[in-house]
Enzyme design. Structure first.
Site, short mmCIF file in Angstrom:
data_model
loop_
_atom_site.label_atom_id
_atom_site.label_comp_id
_atom_site.label_asym_id
_atom_site.label_seq_id
_atom_site.Cartn_x
_atom_site.Cartn_y
_atom_site.Cartn_z
N ASP B 196 -0.13 -7.92 5.39
CA ASP B 196 1.05 -7.21 4.17
C ASP B 196 -0.32 -7.70 3.43
O ASP B 196 -0.85 -7.22 2.37
CB ASP B 196 1.89 -8.17 4.44
CG ASP B 196 2.34 -7.44 2.89
OD1 ASP B 196 2.67 -6.40 2.88
OD2 ASP B 196 3.68 -8.51 2.62
N ASP B 338 10.00 -7.05 3.61
CA ASP B 338 10.20 -8.14 3.17
C ASP B 338 11.67 -8.67 3.84
O ASP B 338 11.72 -9.75 4.50
CB ASP B 338 10.01 -8.34 1.98
CG ASP B 338 8.68 -7.74 1.92
OD1 ASP B 338 7.59 -8.18 2.78
OD2 ASP B 338 8.14 -7.56 -0.01
#
Lengths: 151, 417
Positions: B196, B338
């Site tokens: 990420d 997330d």
């Protein structure tokens, strides 16, 4: 419903147009603006749909609800709650209102039917339905079909 | 930015953290309440090959070194898969195959809700022995999924509904991710956090490209993104590659610098920049809204409205006030990935003990808070996973290895607590 793709864009653009003061929350969405009141048709107030677009969505949701999708009626009622509540108001509210009332009625009927059937099924159980009950209850069916993979 | 970054941070933090907390709560409830007691044995026995366990299938009898090596391999393969999928999506988006993307998102949302969610639902029904008959259960599931697909894409659903479906999607996916074996989960989480970081912050990272493309086209992010109400009220979100969806935390900075032609002009003419972003048939409603706003409200200079205190900002006393709010902070958006991986971490912690759950929850929330503060400082898309996941993993192992023996020891010998 089929026009979702096209409608994404106008919506994305229309967020920035909503600089008209109004009470966004509180359900009522009615904002007393220096005397005259601005009433939004949806619960999201200025972030929701405009009145003319509301009409087609309310109609579409109402019609698609008949395709065994009664939750659409519930969504319709919830989204257009101000229309359902305010009897008076403008002409466009009057045009939207029949669909919302229809949705409310449809959802009420659906809820009553389904819950009475489900309660009969759950409480009556094998006394009413006999051995077929075991074949109809969901967890047996799911187990037979191998659908309970999660646990 | 004349006003402090902390001015509007509170509401935004609450707006993002409450759904994250709800998501984690449900995953923890599902995991701790409904997984059978013999978890570890069960897992290895029901060895399904998933995308995250392609290389190595963990079994409890393996030595730790083998587990570690296999888990790292698994994580590498999974991250590579995610990267490839993300890259494909970016390419599709770059060449404007938005229709295909939307169809894919639609399908994946339906698949997640109906199949994975249905499986969880049926498992719960069996576990709780709820006597619902098959036809009505299937009818309800179908309705649930249909509304879910609509709420992801159609603008005509309440914002609350859209947000709750985003959370529901995250819960379902996270509940399935907790089925992964233990070592694989941890390495996977760390690897995804690193991915990420790279994907959002590198100049050539796929998510960075995606965000830049979307903001240069002035479009929604073509991904499943939870969007908080813009301080008071919020617009939609869209859809995404759900495994690849560790999308960033993104402030809406489309027009954050107040260019002069963007301030509301008293003639009620939509400025070129505004009208260009408006599709044709919405144009007249725009004009109408503008004129109404103008006739009912005095024009306040944009600078003044920007320096207004938070209270009047939330009262939305002037039209420019709202405009400004929409421009600068149109609600924080948090990728569903997330949500999913935070919840996976907490869910995995819940398989050990509730004490680790508390520790991980606090770590994740504080990490998210740090990310939000960084976000309001830097004002461009930031990865939300790295800080939170790193802190969560550290806290998990610290709690498990250090704190738990201490606390349990002291409390069993009645020294403390």
């Amino acid at each position: 419903m089929e026009r979702d793709d096209e409608e994404r864009r106008p919506l994305g653009a229309s967020w920035r147009l909503t600089h008209r003061p109004a009470a966004a929350d509180g359900g009522g969405s009615a904002a007393g603006v220096s005397g005259d009141s601005v009433v939004w048709p949806t619960v999201d107030g200025p972030l929701g749909l405009s009145e003319e677009r509301s009409l087609e969505y309310a109609r579409n949701f109402f019609r698609w609800g008949f395709c065994l999708l009664p939750f659409l009626w519930a969504v319709n009622c919830f989204y257009f709650w101000p229309v359902l509540r305010n009897r008076s108001s403008s002409a466009s509210f009057q045009r939207i209102r029949p669909y919302i009332v229809g949705s409310a009625a449809g959802f009420a009927v659906f809820t009553i039917l389904l819950s009475s059937w489900a309660l009969t099924f759950a409480i009556g159980g094998e006394k009413i339905f006999g051995p077929a009950w075991k074949d109809m209850v969901m967890y047996n069916v799911a187990e037979k079909l191998g659908l309970t993979g999660w646990i | 930015m004349e006003r402090s970054v902390l001015d509007s941070l509170g509401l935004e933090i609450v707006g993002v953290m409450s759904p994250v907390s709800i998501c984690m709560l449900f995953v923890v409830l599902l995991v701790s309440g409904f997984t059978p007691p013999t978890t570890s044995a069960d897992h290895s026995s029901s060895a399904q090959v998933t995308a995250a366990t392609l290389v190595y299938q963990e079994s409890p009898s393996d030595p730790p070194s083998q587990k570690l090596a296999g888990a790292i391999l698994n994580a590498a393969v999974f991250v590579a898969l995610v990267a490839v999928v993300t890259f494909v999506l970016v390419v599709l988006y770059y060449y404007n195959y938005t229709g295909f993307l939307k169809a894919y998102m639609r399908f994946s949302a339906f698949f997640v809700l109906a199949s994975m969610g249905g499986s969880i639902l049926f498992s719960l029904l069996r576990r709780l022995s709820l006597p619902i008959d098959a036809p009505s259960a299937i009818l309800l599931l179908l309705n649930f999924s249909a509304i879910g697909v609509l709420s992801v894409f159609s603008p005509a659903v309440p914002i609350v509904l859209r947000q709750s479906y985003m959370v529901a999607l995250a819960i379902i996916v996270a509940a399935w991710f907790t089925k992964l074996p233990e070592w694989t989960t941890w390495t996977l989480l760390l690897a995804l956090a690193a991915y990420d970081l790279v994907a959002v912050l590198c100049p050539r990272g796929p998510l960075r490209i995606l965000v830049d493309l979307a903001s240069s086209r002035d479009e929604d992010l073509p991904a499943l993104v939870y969007e908080a109400r813009p301080t008071v009220a919020n617009p939609p979100s869209s859809s995404s590659p759900f495994p690849a969806a560790s999308v960033e935390l993104q402030p809406q900075t489309l027009h954050s610098n107040p260019n002069p032609d963007h301030t509301p002009d008293p003639d009620a003419n939509p400025s070129p920049s505004r009208s260009s972003s408006i599709s044709n048939h919405a144009d007249h409603s725009v004009l109408e809204i503008d004129s109404i706003a103008e006739e009912t409200h005095p024009l306040v200079p944009t600078e003044a409205s920007r320096s207004l205190p938070e209270s009047s900002r939330s009262n939305r006393t002037s039209s420019e006030d709202l405009e400004e709010m929409f421009d600068t902070t149109r609600g924080i958006r948090l990728g569903l990935g997330d949500f999913v991986f935070y919840s996976v971490l907490v869910g995995r912690a819940a398989m050990y003990d509730l004490m680790t759950v508390y520790a991980c929850y606090l770590a994740i929330i504080s990490g998210l808070g740090c990310t939000l503060i960084l976000l309001s400082v830097y004002r461009h898309a930031l990865p939300a996973l790295p800080i939170s996941i790193t802190m969560g993993v550290i806290f998990y192992f610290l709690t498990r290895l250090l704190m738990e023996p201490f606390v349990v020891g002291t409390s069993t010998s009645l020294l403390m607590f």
